[in-house]
Design a protein around this motif. Structure first.
Motif, mmCIF file in Angstrom:
data_model
loop_
_atom_site.group_PDB
_atom_site.id
_atom_site.type_symbol
_atom_site.label_atom_id
_atom_site.label_comp_id
_atom_site.label_asym_id
_atom_site.label_seq_id
_atom_site.Cartn_x
_atom_site.Cartn_y
_atom_site.Cartn_z
ATOM 1 N N VAL A 118 0.676 -1.260 0.120
ATOM 2 C CA VAL A 118 0.045 0.106 0.183
ATOM 3 C C VAL A 118 0.874 1.262 -0.037
ATOM 4 C CG1 VAL A 118 -1.744 1.324 0.969
ATOM 5 C CG2 VAL A 118 -1.982 -1.237 1.332
ATOM 6 N N VAL A 119 2.029 1.205 0.738
ATOM 7 C CA VAL A 119 2.690 2.451 0.834
ATOM 8 C C VAL A 119 3.618 2.441 -0.315
ATOM 9 C CG1 VAL A 119 4.941 3.231 2.055
ATOM 10 C CG2 VAL A 119 3.005 2.320 3.465
ATOM 11 N N LYS A 120 3.805 1.401 -0.947
ATOM 12 C CA LYS A 120 4.557 1.660 -2.407
ATOM 13 C C LYS A 120 3.644 2.188 -3.385
ATOM 14 C CE LYS A 120 5.301 -1.808 -5.019
ATOM 15 N NZ LYS A 120 5.806 -3.370 -5.951
ATOM 16 N N PHE A 121 2.570 1.850 -3.447
ATOM 17 C CA PHE A 121 1.591 2.210 -4.542
ATOM 18 C C PHE A 121 1.353 3.721 -4.171
ATOM 19 C CE2 PHE A 121 0.121 -2.316 -4.714
ATOM 20 C CZ PHE A 121 0.907 -2.601 -5.615
ATOM 21 N N LEU A 122 1.082 4.136 -3.045
ATOM 22 C CA LEU A 122 0.821 5.553 -2.675
ATOM 23 C C LEU A 122 2.002 6.561 -2.915
ATOM 24 C CD1 LEU A 122 -1.152 5.379 0.776
ATOM 25 C CD2 LEU A 122 -2.031 5.921 -1.564
ATOM 26 N N ASN A 123 3.186 5.829 -2.569
ATOM 27 C CA ASN A 123 4.392 6.699 -3.106
ATOM 28 C C ASN A 123 4.762 6.844 -4.506
ATOM 29 O OD1 ASN A 123 5.506 7.154 -0.468
ATOM 30 N ND2 ASN A 123 6.584 5.307 -0.286
ATOM 31 N N GLU A 124 4.181 5.920 -5.257
ATOM 32 C CA GLU A 124 4.063 6.055 -6.632
ATOM 33 C C GLU A 124 3.106 6.780 -7.311
ATOM 34 O OE1 GLU A 124 4.057 2.079 -8.267
ATOM 35 O OE2 GLU A 124 6.059 1.615 -7.294
#
Length: 183
Positions: A118-124
């Motif tokens: 989730v964090v990775k997707f939000l950072n992208e």
């Protein structure tokens, strides 16, 4: 006398503007090839000036009274327009909706792994759809699933906002997170 072999060139190009003989106005406000105002002139005279300059007469403002026509190289104009559109598309970021599935009875390690996604997707800068699928009798304890989704929202509060609160839809509970706007 107006030569009619001039209009055949643009029949293959998209018809965003009226060109040459397609213009149906008795008189037009004419703008020269360098952007200078040439005043209101009869259509035939405007067409003759365009032919003399070996350029096209393009209706750039058909709704004006009288219509505004410009003498220009329409092929070059369309090419530059397409180049700008392509450049704008290249600079656009398409926001995708990524989905991460949790379960109501998720263990801590699995939760942390999915939270990293989730964090990775939000950072992208992508939106994230967090889903909990209730199986069997789990649906009677929907509040347990809601606590899991609220915990996810609390964990990513620094990088994402809750666009849609957890909501039960059939046997699934769905929450949507959106990335914070970059400064």
């Amino acid at each position: 006398m107006i030569r009619s072999n001039h209009s055949w060139r643009w029949q293959t190009i998209s018809k965003d503007h009226q060109i040459n003989e397609e213009i149906r106005a008795k008189e037009v406000r004419l703008v020269g090839p360098e952007g200078e105002q040439l005043g209101i002139v009869p259509f035939r005279e405007a067409m003759q000036k365009a032919i003399d300059a070996n350029l096209d007469l393009v209706n750039v403002a058909p709704t004006a009274k009288p219509p505004v026509c410009r003498i220009m190289d329409y092929g070059k104009f369309r090419y530059e327009q397409q180049k700008k559109e392509k450049e704008n598309r290249k600079n656009q970021k398409i926001v995708e909706l990524k989905e991460v599935r949790f379960s109501a009875t998720i263990d801590e390690h699995d939760f942390q792994t999915k939270l990293r996604n989730v964090v990775k997707f939000l950072n992208e800068q992508d939106k994230v759809k967090c889903t909990i699928r209730f199986r069997g009798r789990e649906i009677t304890h929907a509040s347990v699933g809601q606590k899991v989704l609220e915990r996810v929202a609390a964990e990513v509060e620094a990088i994402g906002i809750q666009e849609r609160r957890p909501k039960l839809e059939g046997r699934s509970m769905i929450m949507i997170l959106a990335p914070n706007k970059p400064n």
